[in-house]
Scaffold this motif. Structure first.
Motif, PDB file in Angstrom:
ATOM      1  N   LEU A 301     -47.769 -74.874  83.957  1.00  0.00           N
ATOM      2  CA  LEU A 301     -48.516 -74.755  82.707  1.00  0.00           C
ATOM      3  C   LEU A 301     -48.085 -73.481  82.004  1.00  0.00           C
ATOM      4  CD1 LEU A 301     -50.815 -75.396  80.675  1.00  0.00           C
ATOM      5  CD2 LEU A 301     -52.380 -74.227  82.269  1.00  0.00           C
ATOM      6  N   MET A 302     -47.547 -73.620  80.792  1.00  0.00           N
ATOM      7  CA  MET A 302     -47.122 -72.480  79.990  1.00  0.00           C
ATOM      8  C   MET A 302     -48.046 -72.369  78.786  1.00  0.00           C
ATOM      9  SD  MET A 302     -43.205 -73.594  80.331  1.00  0.00           S
ATOM     10  CE  MET A 302     -42.788 -74.176  81.999  1.00  0.00           C
ATOM     11  N   MET A 303     -48.793 -71.286  78.718  1.00  0.00           N
ATOM     12  CA  MET A 303     -49.713 -71.044  77.613  1.00  0.00           C
ATOM     13  C   MET A 303     -48.985 -70.225  76.548  1.00  0.00           C
ATOM     14  SD  MET A 303     -52.459 -72.614  78.592  1.00  0.00           S
ATOM     15  CE  MET A 303     -53.866 -71.986  77.668  1.00  0.00           C
ATOM     16  N   LEU A 304     -48.926 -70.755  75.330  1.00  0.00           N
ATOM     17  CA  LEU A 304     -48.162 -70.144  74.252  1.00  0.00           C
ATOM     18  C   LEU A 304     -49.075 -69.366  73.312  1.00  0.00           C
ATOM     19  CD1 LEU A 304     -45.863 -73.169  73.330  1.00  0.00           C
ATOM     20  CD2 LEU A 304     -45.589 -71.486  75.150  1.00  0.00           C
ATOM     21  N   ASP A 305     -48.490 -68.422  72.592  1.00  0.00           N
ATOM     22  CA  ASP A 305     -49.171 -67.731  71.503  1.00  0.00           C
ATOM     23  C   ASP A 305     -48.400 -68.019  70.222  1.00  0.00           C
ATOM     24  OD1 ASP A 305     -50.413 -66.122  69.688  1.00  0.00           O
ATOM     25  OD2 ASP A 305     -50.177 -64.252  70.808  1.00  0.00           O
ATOM     26  N   THR A 306     -48.785 -69.083  69.529  1.00  0.00           N
ATOM     27  CA  THR A 306     -48.132 -69.446  68.276  1.00  0.00           C
ATOM     28  C   THR A 306     -48.830 -68.819  67.078  1.00  0.00           C
ATOM     29  OG1 THR A 306     -49.466 -71.450  68.009  1.00  0.00           O
ATOM     30  CG2 THR A 306     -47.429 -71.660  69.269  1.00  0.00           C
ATOM     31  N   ARG A 307     -49.702 -67.868  67.299  1.00  0.00           N
ATOM     32  CA  ARG A 307     -50.535 -67.355  66.230  1.00  0.00           C
ATOM     33  C   ARG A 307     -50.317 -65.873  65.954  1.00  0.00           C
ATOM     34  NH1 ARG A 307     -52.690 -69.751  62.122  1.00  0.00           N
ATOM     35  NH2 ARG A 307     -53.460 -71.412  63.476  1.00  0.00           N
ATOM     36  N   HIS A 308     -50.646 -65.007  66.902  1.00  0.00           N
ATOM     37  CA  HIS A 308     -50.699 -63.576  66.618  1.00  0.00           C
ATOM     38  C   HIS A 308     -49.500 -62.804  67.155  1.00  0.00           C
ATOM     39  CE1 HIS A 308     -54.750 -64.168  65.198  1.00  0.00           C
ATOM     40  NE2 HIS A 308     -55.097 -64.721  66.339  1.00  0.00           N
ATOM     41  N   GLU A 309     -48.684 -63.412  67.971  1.00  0.00           N
ATOM     42  CA  GLU A 309     -47.565 -62.706  68.592  1.00  0.00           C
ATOM     43  C   GLU A 309     -46.477 -62.382  67.573  1.00  0.00           C
ATOM     44  OE1 GLU A 309     -45.192 -60.994  71.612  1.00  0.00           O
ATOM     45  OE2 GLU A 309     -47.270 -61.643  71.714  1.00  0.00           O
ATOM     46  N   ALA A 310     -45.988 -63.397  66.863  1.00  0.00           N
ATOM     47  CA  ALA A 310     -44.817 -63.160  66.007  1.00  0.00           C
ATOM     48  C   ALA A 310     -44.733 -64.113  64.824  1.00  0.00           C
ATOM     49  CB  ALA A 310     -43.542 -63.270  66.846  1.00  0.00           C
ATOM     50  N   ARG A 311     -45.718 -64.940  64.614  1.00  0.00           N
ATOM     51  CA  ARG A 311     -45.622 -65.970  63.564  1.00  0.00           C
ATOM     52  C   ARG A 311     -45.411 -65.356  62.178  1.00  0.00           C
ATOM     53  NH1 ARG A 311     -49.396 -70.915  61.579  1.00  0.00           N
ATOM     54  NH2 ARG A 311     -49.691 -71.366  63.777  1.00  0.00           N
ATOM     55  N   ASN A 312     -44.467 -65.945  61.425  1.00  0.00           N
ATOM     56  CA  ASN A 312     -44.275 -65.561  60.033  1.00  0.00           C
ATOM     57  C   ASN A 312     -45.355 -66.198  59.159  1.00  0.00           C
ATOM     58  OD1 ASN A 312     -40.781 -65.963  60.624  1.00  0.00           O
ATOM     59  ND2 ASN A 312     -41.885 -64.032  60.512  1.00  0.00           N
ATOM     60  N   LYS A 313     -45.515 -65.646  57.971  1.00  0.00           N
ATOM     61  CA  LYS A 313     -46.509 -66.154  57.038  1.00  0.00           C
ATOM     62  C   LYS A 313     -46.207 -67.600  56.658  1.00  0.00           C
ATOM     63  CE  LYS A 313     -48.761 -65.030  52.634  1.00  0.00           C
ATOM     64  NZ  LYS A 313     -48.799 -64.086  51.486  1.00  0.00           N
ATOM     65  N   GLN A 314     -47.263 -68.397  56.524  1.00  0.00           N
ATOM     66  CA  GLN A 314     -47.105 -69.784  56.143  1.00  0.00           C
ATOM     67  C   GLN A 314     -46.604 -69.893  54.701  1.00  0.00           C
ATOM     68  OE1 GLN A 314     -49.887 -68.340  57.269  1.00  0.00           O
ATOM     69  NE2 GLN A 314     -50.922 -69.579  58.838  1.00  0.00           N
ATOM     70  N   VAL A 315     -45.831 -70.941  54.445  1.00  0.00           N
ATOM     71  CA  VAL A 315     -45.426 -71.292  53.083  1.00  0.00           C
ATOM     72  C   VAL A 315     -46.392 -72.363  52.595  1.00  0.00           C
ATOM     73  CG1 VAL A 315     -43.590 -72.181  51.605  1.00  0.00           C
ATOM     74  CG2 VAL A 315     -43.018 -70.742  53.573  1.00  0.00           C
ATOM     75  N   ARG A 316     -47.135 -72.080  51.541  1.00  0.00           N
ATOM     76  CA  ARG A 316     -48.217 -72.973  51.145  1.00  0.00           C
ATOM     77  C   ARG A 316     -47.795 -73.998  50.095  1.00  0.00           C
ATOM     78  NH1 ARG A 316     -52.927 -72.262  53.312  1.00  0.00           N
ATOM     79  NH2 ARG A 316     -53.175 -70.449  54.655  1.00  0.00           N
ATOM     80  N   ASN A 317     -46.905 -73.660  49.240  1.00  0.00           N
ATOM     81  CA  ASN A 317     -46.501 -74.601  48.192  1.00  0.00           C
ATOM     82  C   ASN A 317     -45.310 -75.414  48.685  1.00  0.00           C
ATOM     83  OD1 ASN A 317     -46.163 -75.968  45.805  1.00  0.00           O
ATOM     84  ND2 ASN A 317     -45.151 -74.263  44.748  1.00  0.00           N
ATOM     85  N   ILE A 318     -45.573 -76.438  49.505  1.00  0.00           N
ATOM     86  CA  ILE A 318     -44.476 -77.185  50.118  1.00  0.00           C
ATOM     87  C   ILE A 318     -44.563 -78.676  49.835  1.00  0.00           C
ATOM     88  CG2 ILE A 318     -44.229 -75.526  51.987  1.00  0.00           C
ATOM     89  CD1 ILE A 318     -45.727 -77.477  53.788  1.00  0.00           C
ATOM     90  N   GLY A 319     -45.496 -79.107  49.020  1.00  0.00           N
ATOM     91  CA  GLY A 319     -45.687 -80.531  48.773  1.00  0.00           C
ATOM     92  C   GLY A 319     -44.802 -81.060  47.669  1.00  0.00           C
ATOM     93  N   SER A 320     -45.269 -82.100  47.018  1.00  0.00           N
ATOM     94  CA  SER A 320     -44.480 -82.761  45.985  1.00  0.00           C
ATOM     95  C   SER A 320     -44.228 -81.853  44.792  1.00  0.00           C
ATOM     96  CB  SER A 320     -45.204 -84.035  45.539  1.00  0.00           C
ATOM     97  OG  SER A 320     -46.543 -83.741  45.153  1.00  0.00           O
TER      98      SER A 320
END
Length: 666
Positions: A301-320
């Motif tokens: 079992l590998m528990m990941l940190d996809t949030r506070h460790e190193a994640r870059n800022k989300q890109v919000r305007n990605i739709g149509s």
């Protein structure tokens, strides 16, 4: 003269094993009177009102945790701990003594070593001649394992309803551990305009958006007073990671969508929040939260940190309506969820694993998913009129805060799993709904899948039907939109094996050498205290197949060897504990700089008075609080204008006086 601001809340002093390198700044914040909170203490548990917990089990050690509420809050407390082979604590195999204080917020965390693998133990704490509840925990197997069972949970919003899933898990007697994938708490204030908040009357504490160390500690405290959560922690060890709401909504390494410039420095807020997490949660404190648990040859079992460790800022305007700049940013090959160090650790650990099954504890949806185009064939005229406004919201829900927002790293990870030749099961939280994916490079990829993914529903946080209810749409239109979303997901995503958008609960994972079976236990409403999750669906994956199929044996048989549950009552004398009319629970920070918080319990509804005295006994301020309920109250004091020195805080309730001492720094 300085301001004194009162709020209704639960606050607690919490442990922190080592000083942090950075100082957490406490901003003076005006607090209005809050809606009456529902939290209360159980006098029979004194001084261990918040129960016990265990976690991060290894084959030879496990973390045990508690919090003690001492009679005086300016002292140290000596706490004895024991770990035994029986519920009556007669066959003790390890014991010790630890001191805790206001700096540690009177919490205790012990990493008990020299234990035997795959063994059930019972533990308890003793202070002030009183025992805590007895907790049950378990180490993990080392050399052999034929059967593992985990309860997978995430997203427990206190204001949204009761923790039926936690209660059901506490009653199970066939688990090796609970895997918590984040959003253990929520940082929001209760929106009392919403029907589910008014119906359940579960108001968090403090009823504000969390910003300071005091705020985050208080929110964990009210969660731990919940009897279902406390019982679950008592019965099973937990393996946990954080997600965004432990800090702020849609967080990334350097900020959060839910953090505004007016709320101060984000990094100070993040340090405060993560410190409170380590204080309250039974996790091992180390440089990274991502880590590995080896359950013999059966599963890693590998528990990941996809949030506070190193994640870059989300890109919000990605739709149509995305701009070229947004699309360039979205597809930047260097954008990351994991960061280089964690990605290399993860891929190397998977590549080097000899286990039959690879389990990945992952916060947000991993599989590519296509929420568009919307299938409008079932929409009425009103639904079609609403569709243009709904499309951006659907795109954002499925693509902004998931691996879909990091397509380059998502593709690298899927490509790696394709060539690694492992039996991988991705376990995911965050989305509040149940999903089962066959993991492919794209939704319509015709190549074989490379892994499977199972999303656990929320324990109580709002899912799609409740979001529509919050919009106050007519009931018929709500059902129409839900059917449209169901048909859209079905048409656009052939790799999506099963889903449920409207129910809460948890995921049970049953692991054997010959297969992994995922079972969803769901409950339609969390507004009733006695609601019980029921078995709803089961899927199975076999070695080297990498795809979900319908399970033939449902529910999966439980474990043959089951340990005795931990008892409901602490091992104290049977004499009835009569609660004091006034109990002081916490006073922090010690020493104070700008804000001082005192938490008290009142057995009945009555007013109480606070008086601050200087070293000569002179009263420098008085505040009378017209309490309208019995329960736990928190009063936040702005002491920033007081000169440095020693002070006394008197809390008077009728003829009862509680006197606490505190220091004020410049």
């Amino acid at each position: 003269m300085y301001r004194i601001v009162a709020v209704a809340a639960v606050s607690c002093m919490l442990a922190y094993a080592q000083p942090t390198a950075a100082i957490v700044h406490w901003e003076p914040v005006r607090r209005p009177y809050a809606v009456e909170p529902s939290a209360t203490i159980e006098p029979r548990l004194w001084p261990f009102y918040h129960g016990v917990a265990s976690g991060d089990p290894l084959h030879d050690r496990v973390i045990i945790w508690t919090r003690v509420s001492p009679p005086a809050l300016d002292t140290t407390a000596t706490v004895e701990w024991v770990i035994a082979l029986d519920t009556t604590l007669q066959n003790i195999i390890r014991r010790g003594i630890i001191r805790t204080s206001a700096y540690r917020d009177f919490t205790v965390k012990v990493d008990v070593d020299s234990l035997q693998p795959d063994q059930t133990y019972y533990y308890a704490f003793r202070a002030f001649d009183r025992w805590s509840l007895v907790g049950r925990t378990k180490t993990i197997p080392r050399d052999s394992a034929e059967h593992l069972r985990f309860a997978i949970v995430s997203c427990s919003d206190y204001t949204a309803g009761y923790f039926a899933a936690y209660r059901h898990i506490a009653e199970r007697n066939d688990l090796d551990a609970i895997i918590h994938l984040g959003d253990y708490i929520y940082e929001y204030a209760a929106d009392t305009t919403q029907p589910w908040v008014r119906q359940s009357e579960r108001i968090p504490a403090p009823n504000i958006e969390l910003l300071t160390l005091s705020d985050y500690r208080s929110r964990y405290a009210v969660y731990r007073l919940d009897p279902d959560l406390r019982r679950m922690h008592q019965q099973h060890p937990m393996i946990a990671v954080w997600d965004d709401h432990e800090v702020a909504n849609d967080a990334y390494a350097d900020g959060a969508e839910g953090h505004q410039p007016s709320e101060g420095d984000y990094h100070e807020r993040k340090r405060a929040a993560l410190r409170a997490y380590y204080e309250w949660m039974p996790v091992r404190e180390q440089r990274h939260l991502y880590r590995l648990f080896r359950f013999g040859p059966l599963a890693d079992l590998m528990m990941l940190d996809t949030r506070h460790e190193a994640r870059n800022k989300q890109v919000r305007n990605i739709g149509s309506a995305a701009t070229p700049e947004s699309l360039d940013s979205l597809n930047d090959p260097n954008r990351t969820m994991l960061g280089t160090e964690q990605y290399e650790w993860l891929t190397a650990t998977i590549a080097g694993s000899a286990a039959q099954w690879i389990l990945l504890g992952n916060q947000v949806m991993f599989s590519p998913v296509a929420p568009l185009p919307v299938d409008s064939s079932q929409l009425s005229l009103i639904g079609r009129m609403l569709l243009p406004a709904a499309i951006p919201l659907i795109e954002q829900r499925f693509s902004t805060d998931s691996w879909n927002n990091y397509p380059a790293e998502q593709k690298r990870m899927i490509d790696f799993l394709s060539t690694a030749g492992k039996n991988a099961v991705v376990l995911t939280g965050d989305f509040h709904s149940s999903f089962a994916f066959n993991v492919k490079r794209s939704p319509r990829d015709t190549q074989p899948s490379v892994a499977v993914e199972a999303l656990t529903p929320s324990v109580s946080s709002r899912n799609f039907d409740e979001i529509l209810q919050a919009a106050q749409l007519p009931g018929a239109l709500q059902q129409e939109l839900l059917r449209t979303l169901d048909s859209t997901l079905a048409k656009n995503n052939p790799h999506l094996r099963w889903w449920d958008l409207t129910q809460h609960g948890y995921l049970l994972l049953d692991v054997r050498p010959e297969r992994v079976q995922a079972e969803w236990y769901l409950v339609a409403s969390v507004q009733e205290t006695n609601a019980a999750p029921r078995w709803t669906r089961a899927l199975v994956v076999y070695p080297a197949e990498h795809r979900w199929t319908d399970a033939t044996t449902v529910p999966a048989p439980g474990k043959e060897r089951q340990a005795i549950p931990a008892p409901l009552e602490p091992p104290n004398p049977t004499s009835h504990v009569v609660p004091d009319e006034l109990v002081a629970l916490a006073l922090y920070p010690q020493p104070a700089t700008t804000m001082l918080t005192v938490s008290i319990y009142l057995r009945t509804a009555q007013q109480f008075t606070l008086r601050v005295r200087d070293q000569l006994g002179a009263i420098v301020e008085t505040l009378t609080v017209p309490a309208s309920y019995g329960g736990v109250h928190t009063i936040a004091l702005d002491v920033s204008r007081l000169p440095a020195g020693a002070y006394v805080l008197d809390v008077e309730c009728g003829s009862i006086l509680d006197r606490e001492r505190f220091l004020k720094l410049r």
